[in-house]
Every structure is written in structure tokens, then in C-alpha cells.
Design a protein around this motif. Structure first.
Motif, short mmCIF file in Angstrom:
data_model
loop_
_atom_site.label_atom_id
_atom_site.label_comp_id
_atom_site.label_asym_id
_atom_site.label_seq_id
_atom_site.Cartn_x
_atom_site.Cartn_y
_atom_site.Cartn_z
N PRO A 74 0.80 -1.22 0.00
CA PRO A 74 0.00 0.00 0.00
C PRO A 74 0.84 1.27 0.00
N TYR A 75 0.30 2.31 -0.67
CA TYR A 75 0.81 3.68 -0.58
C TYR A 75 -0.37 4.58 -0.92
N TYR A 76 -0.16 5.88 -0.97
CA TYR A 76 -1.29 6.79 -1.20
C TYR A 76 -1.22 7.48 -2.56
N ALA A 77 -2.38 7.82 -3.11
CA ALA A 77 -2.48 8.61 -4.33
C ALA A 77 -3.33 9.83 -4.06
N VAL A 78 -2.94 10.97 -4.61
CA VAL A 78 -3.77 12.16 -4.61
C VAL A 78 -4.20 12.41 -6.05
N ILE A 79 -5.49 12.29 -6.30
CA ILE A 79 -6.03 12.53 -7.63
C ILE A 79 -6.54 13.97 -7.67
N PHE A 80 -5.92 14.81 -8.49
CA PHE A 80 -6.32 16.22 -8.61
C PHE A 80 -6.85 16.41 -10.03
N THR A 81 -8.15 16.66 -10.16
CA THR A 81 -8.75 16.90 -11.48
C THR A 81 -9.26 18.33 -11.52
N SER A 82 -9.08 19.00 -12.66
CA SER A 82 -9.33 20.44 -12.69
C SER A 82 -9.76 20.94 -14.05
N VAL A 83 -10.47 22.07 -14.02
CA VAL A 83 -10.82 22.80 -15.23
C VAL A 83 -10.12 24.15 -15.16
N ARG A 84 -9.37 24.50 -16.20
CA ARG A 84 -8.62 25.74 -16.23
C ARG A 84 -9.52 26.92 -16.63
N SER A 85 -9.19 28.10 -16.11
CA SER A 85 -9.80 29.35 -16.59
C SER A 85 -9.06 29.79 -17.84
N ASP A 86 -9.38 31.00 -18.35
CA ASP A 86 -8.66 31.53 -19.51
C ASP A 86 -7.37 32.27 -19.11
N ILE A 87 -7.13 32.40 -17.82
CA ILE A 87 -5.97 33.15 -17.34
C ILE A 87 -4.72 32.28 -17.42
N ILE A 88 -3.75 32.70 -18.25
CA ILE A 88 -2.53 31.90 -18.39
C ILE A 88 -1.36 32.49 -17.61
N GLU A 89 -1.47 33.78 -17.23
CA GLU A 89 -0.34 34.45 -16.57
C GLU A 89 0.10 33.72 -15.30
N GLY A 90 1.33 33.29 -15.28
CA GLY A 90 1.91 32.66 -14.10
C GLY A 90 1.65 31.18 -13.97
N TYR A 91 0.72 30.65 -14.79
CA TYR A 91 0.31 29.26 -14.57
C TYR A 91 1.43 28.25 -14.86
N ALA A 92 2.02 28.32 -16.05
CA ALA A 92 3.02 27.32 -16.45
C ALA A 92 4.23 27.33 -15.51
N GLU A 93 4.68 28.54 -15.16
CA GLU A 93 5.84 28.67 -14.27
C GLU A 93 5.53 28.06 -12.90
N THR A 94 4.34 28.36 -12.39
CA THR A 94 4.00 27.85 -11.06
C THR A 94 3.80 26.33 -11.10
N ALA A 95 3.16 25.83 -12.15
CA ALA A 95 2.97 24.38 -12.28
C ALA A 95 4.32 23.67 -12.29
N GLN A 96 5.26 24.22 -13.05
CA GLN A 96 6.61 23.66 -13.13
C GLN A 96 7.30 23.71 -11.76
N ARG A 97 7.17 24.85 -11.09
CA ARG A 97 7.79 25.02 -9.77
C ARG A 97 7.19 24.05 -8.75
#
Lengths: 109, 109
Positions: free
Chosen positions: B10-33
Motif C-alpha cells: 500500500p501507498y497513497y495517491a492524490v487525484i487532482f482533477t481540474s478545469v482551467r480558466s482563460d488566465i494563463i499568466e503565471g500558470y506554467a511557471e507555477t505548475a513547473q515550480r
């Protein structure tokens, strides 16, 4: 594809992650058919999926018995066999007990 | 992005499902970070993700304590706040106990 609306935990999740081969023949039709067929299974609660370099598909179920029945569905077994011979180069299936869930935002979008 | 190689359950999983807005500013950098930062957390085991109409991200962890520590990481909390104010219109987080896992195929592809 929207986010799934599932009942309060506990329930089960099947996380299926996969890498596709270059073979496209039959894949889209079978994927569509399996989605329809899964929705008809007793104990099916919903599913969420996306594919980029890898595919991540999560289906939600009331019980392990519901998952077992879907796993051994005759048409699904045939699809799994063609999955290994044709459509996938690798995959992992994980059976999980969903213990907690938190939702935020507008699910009608 | 490859399939994750995780230890036997056994171990744990976190399932994160999401719908994005139209705002792209900062998203890719923060996701990468956040991806880099998650990998540095004690108890992190791997993650798998893809986005089409929705995003499905699954991260794997040794324990609930490891998940709790990541959830309350200061930089992660700030990212979660901007997620709600800017980047997402809806999301669900599910905390799951992985009970069984089956892999097939060539994971070095």
C-alpha cells in the motif's frame, strides 16, 4: 469531458495510466465503446480522463465487486487483449480506496 | 512525462482533477515550480499527469503525513490560493489508499 460528481467517500477509484503505440486502427472506436459499456455497469460512479504524452484515466466505482465485474466483462476482456497486442506499449492499473474528497468551484461549466 | 514507477502497495495517491480558466499568466511557471517542489518532499513517490478538456494529475506518496506536509507547504499554499483566484474554475482533490497495482509493458520507452 467534465469533472465527475461522485458521492461522499468511501468509494473506489481505478487509476489507469498508459502509453500508446503508433497503431491507431480500432483504438478510438473501442475506447468510445468501452466508455459507454462502463457507464452501464452496476456500481459505476463516473470517470475523468486526459491524454498528452501519457494517458491518465480514472474511473470511480461503488465497490471492489463492481470493479471485478467490469474487469471480467467479456467485451472488455477482448479490448484488454487488443490493448496489449496493438494499442499500448505500457500501462499501469491501480485499485484505490478513496478516503477523502474536496471539491471547489463551478461544476456546471 | 513517463509512467511512474512506484513501490508495491500500500501507498497513497492524490487525484487532482481540474478545469482551467482563460488566465494563463503565471500558470506554467507555477505548475513547473510545484512539480519540482513536490519531488523534493519527503515521502514523494512519483506523479502522472495529462490535460485536454480537463486536467488529471495523480501524485503518489508514502503516507498521509507526507500528503499533509505537502498540502501545508507555504509556497504550495500560495499556489493553491492563486489557483482559486486565477487559474481554475473548478477542481476536485481525492485522497486515496492504493491497495493493488498491476503494470504491463516497457517502461523504458
Amino acid at each position: 469531458m467534465h469533472l465527475a460528481t461522485t458521492p461522499p467517500p468511501p468509494y473506489y477509484a481505478v487509476i489507469f495510466t498508459s502509453v500508446r503505440s503508433d497503431i491507431i486502427e480500432g483504438y478510438a472506436e473501442t475506447a468510445q465503446r468501452m466508455e459507454e459499456l462502463a457507464k452501464q455497469q452496476p456500481g459505476y460512479l463516473g470517470h475523468e480522463a486526459a491524454r498528452e504524452q501519457i494517458g491518465v484515466t480514472v474511473s470511480y466505482w461503488e465497490s471492489l465487486e463492481a470493479i471485478r465485474n467490469w474487469k471480467t466483462n467479456t467485451e472488455h476482456i477482448l479490448a484488454q487483449q487488443t490493448g496489449r497486442s496493438d494499442w499500448y506499449t505500457a500501462y499501469t492499473t491501480r485499485i484505490c480506496l478513496v478516503e477523502r474528497a474536496y471539491s471547489w468551484g463551478d461544476f456546471n461549466l
